[in-house]
Scaffold this active site. Structure first.
Site, PDB file in Angstrom:
ATOM      1  N   ASN A   1      45.964  51.410  36.885  1.00 21.42           N
ATOM      2  CA  ASN A   1      46.538  52.007  38.097  1.00 21.42           C
ATOM      3  C   ASN A   1      47.174  51.002  39.056  1.00 21.42           C
ATOM      4  O   ASN A   1      47.978  51.384  39.894  1.00 21.42           O
ATOM      5  CB  ASN A   1      45.483  52.844  38.827  1.00 21.42           C
ATOM      6  CG  ASN A   1      44.340  52.014  39.355  1.00 21.42           C
ATOM      7  OD1 ASN A   1      43.977  51.009  38.764  1.00 21.42           O
ATOM      8  ND2 ASN A   1      43.776  52.423  40.460  1.00 21.42           N
TER       9      ASN A   1
ATOM     10  N   GLU B   1      34.125  46.491  39.546  1.00 23.42           N
ATOM     11  CA  GLU B   1      34.714  47.345  40.579  1.00 23.42           C
ATOM     12  C   GLU B   1      34.991  48.669  39.897  1.00 23.42           C
ATOM     13  O   GLU B   1      35.801  48.733  38.983  1.00 23.42           O
ATOM     14  CB  GLU B   1      36.002  46.684  41.091  1.00 23.42           C
ATOM     15  CG  GLU B   1      36.466  47.217  42.394  1.00 23.42           C
ATOM     16  CD  GLU B   1      35.379  47.128  43.442  1.00 23.42           C
ATOM     17  OE1 GLU B   1      34.905  48.202  43.841  1.00 23.42           O
ATOM     18  OE2 GLU B   1      34.991  46.018  43.829  1.00 23.42           O
TER      19      GLU B   1
ATOM     20  N   CYS C   1      41.014  53.973  43.117  1.00 20.65           N
ATOM     21  CA  CYS C   1      39.565  54.103  43.288  1.00 20.65           C
ATOM     22  C   CYS C   1      39.222  54.238  44.763  1.00 20.65           C
ATOM     23  O   CYS C   1      38.119  54.625  45.113  1.00 20.65           O
ATOM     24  CB  CYS C   1      38.847  52.935  42.647  1.00 20.65           C
ATOM     25  SG  CYS C   1      39.351  51.359  43.282  1.00 20.65           S
TER      26      CYS C   1
ATOM     27  N   GLU D   1      35.748  41.020  45.996  1.00 24.73           N
ATOM     28  CA  GLU D   1      36.971  40.340  45.569  1.00 24.73           C
ATOM     29  C   GLU D   1      37.850  40.039  46.777  1.00 24.73           C
ATOM     30  O   GLU D   1      37.639  40.536  47.865  1.00 24.73           O
ATOM     31  CB  GLU D   1      37.744  41.246  44.609  1.00 24.73           C
ATOM     32  CG  GLU D   1      36.899  41.700  43.433  1.00 24.73           C
ATOM     33  CD  GLU D   1      37.724  42.386  42.375  1.00 24.73           C
ATOM     34  OE1 GLU D   1      38.370  41.680  41.597  1.00 24.73           O
ATOM     35  OE2 GLU D   1      37.727  43.627  42.331  1.00 24.73           O
TER      36      GLU D   1
END
Ligand code: UN1
Length: 477
Positions: free
Chosen positions: A148, A246, A280, A458
């Site tokens: 994505n 993640e 997400c 991150e």
């Protein structure tokens, strides 16, 4: 265009290939991608291991120069790379160019991070001894990324991994080999020594086990589905491999009675439907207090119906197609499920015919959802949003926190004290006030809590934690 693997400074083809199709127009073949064997993944890991010693001691100026070059080239070529990205993934050209810019900025940011202090000097409690606490590269890192964000997510893992002296094996998602290949091609000309950066294309099911469980891999950074993330975590149980996951989200956006309706609708539409809801961080669980519920949902429905769904490369398009057939089936399945569960479909949810044959879906808005409904609990990863009604602030907060996830959460309000309360009590790694839950900056930490994430966060200065290991040295002169 044929996309090949990149191993030890060489392009390596595979016997088998996968077509890369444009989800906006299935007759458009973007390219074909190599399908690497597990043996080739082993080779990539061996090349990275062999390169690690020298790269881990490389001058930081060299690393900074390389990353800056990569970042500048990405930014300079943003229109061309954005077109490729939009063509293979289906987000709109505007979104795709924005993502490419983000990737370029990330490389430029980590070029500078390579130069920043990597340690501390502390006086020992014993005379004549100094204590040095340093951040050392960890070794070979496997980087596994989703479809994505085909260039930004690889960038935000690769850039810090390289900046801090690690060697990498990069495995992009099967759906988006073109953007990965373009990024690898830029890295291949950047001055990195052979073996420092390697890329294998192909099936996650075949390459994943090698890339995650090889004893020569020191760390695994993965972004993708919760199911795959959990599988990786299980496979690594009992080992010392570092792991950063993640995964999913079911991100609540709370709209309180005193919200500015236009601001709240914009946040909801942006967060729920842009990038075709395939983030997400998408606002897929919209919680609205009774006092504003009907006014807000009417405005949200109108705004949703105004969205123009179409070809990703058409300037008039707001929402591109769904990325592939299986994701479209999943989205349609959830639309049917939401109806069965008793939610009210206010608009959308049907497949659309456009000028070209693509995976077009009208953004779906479900009202009157109950917190426990599967459509309101599970990550759909498509343009499907659920709205829940809350009695008051306490109830809104309770509903917002009633999911296993904890990536991003938002609140729309004009009250400073309500904003403060929600900011503190929303259980998420990121909280947004009067803005969408999705669409983050590139230079600050990113990540979730609970079922959304595992391991250090991150991006920004947080990235150093995962990609370096602490070493405390005692030096007696
Ligand atoms: C964003 O919302 O800007 O896979 C980034 C994802 C996230 C990135 C979201 N890791 O959707």
């Amino acid at each position: 265009m044929r996309y090949q693997n990149y191993i030890n400074g060489r392009w390596v083809d595979s016997e088998q290939h996968d077509p890369n199709r444009n989800p906006s127009d299935l007759s458009d073949l973007v390219g074909e991608a190599a399908i690497a064997t597990p043996a080739l993944a082993q080779e990539a890991i061996a090349a990275a291991s062999a390169a690690f010693g020298a790269w881990s001691e490389s001058p930081v100026q060299l690393r900074a120069d390389i990353l800056a070059r990569v970042g500048h080239e990405i930014v300079d070529r943003k229109d061309e790379l954005g077109r490729l990205l939009a063509r293979e993934e289906g987000k709109t050209l505007r979104e795709a160019i924005g993502e490419v810019m983000r990737a370029g900025q990330i490389f430029k940011y980590f070029a500078q991070e390579a130069l920043r202090p990597h340690g501390q000097l502390v006086a020992s409690v014993r005379p004549g001894i100094d204590v040095e606490v340093t951040a050392e590269p960890v070794g070979v890192v496997s980087i596994i990324t989703p479809w994505n964000f085909p260039i930004a997510i690889p960038a935000w893992k690769l850039a810090p991994a390289l900046a801090f002296g690690n060697c990498v094996v990069f495995k992009p998602a099967e759906l988006v080999p073109g953007s990965a290949w373009a990024l690898a091609e830029i890295l291949s000309r950047s001055g990195l020594p052979d073996g420092v950066f390697n890329m294998v294309l192909g099936r996650g099911t075949e390459l994943g086990p090698v890339l995650t469980t090889s004893p020569d891999v020191a760390a695994v950074s993965f972004t993708g589905s919760e199911a795959t993330g959990r599988r990786i975590a299980q496979a690594l149980g009992g080992t010392s491999t570092r792991l950063q996951l993640e995964m999913g989200g079911k991100n609540p956006l709370v709209v309180l009675g005193d919200a500015d309706i236009a601001v709240a609708v914009d946040a909801a539409v942006q967060g729920a439907f842009y990038s075709t809801g395939q983030r997400c961080t998408a606002s897929s669980r919209i919680i609205v207090t009774d006092d504003i519920h009907d006014r807000f949902t009417r405005a949200l429905r109108e705004a949703t119906q105004r969205l123009r769904v179409g070809h990703a490369l058409d300037d008039a398009t707001d929402i591109g197609p769904v990325a592939d057939a299986s994701q479209l089936d999943k989205d349609l399945g959830y639309v049917a499920l939401g109806r069965q569960e008793g939610a009210v479909l206010a608009c959308g949810g049907e497949r659309l015919r456009c000028a070209s044959d693509g995976f077009y879906l009208a953004p779906a808005l479900f009202l009157e959802c109950e917190s426990g409904m599967r459509v309101a609990q599970e990550e759909i990863f498509g343009p499907v949003a659920t709205v829940l009604r809350a009695r008051d602030h306490d109830h809104a907060l309770e509903l917002a926190n009633d999911t296993p996830f904890g990536l991003s959460a938002g609140v729309c309000t004009r009250s400073l004290s309500a904003a403060r309360r929600f900011r503190r009590q929303l259980r998420a790694g990121m909280v947004m006030v009067n803005t969408a839950t999705a669409g983050v900056d590139y230079h600050v930490p990113f990540g979730g809590i609970r079922a959304s994430s595992y391991g250090p966060h991150e991006q920004g200065w947080a990235a150093r934690e995962f990609f370096t290991a602490g070493k405390t040295s005692y030096i007696r002169a």
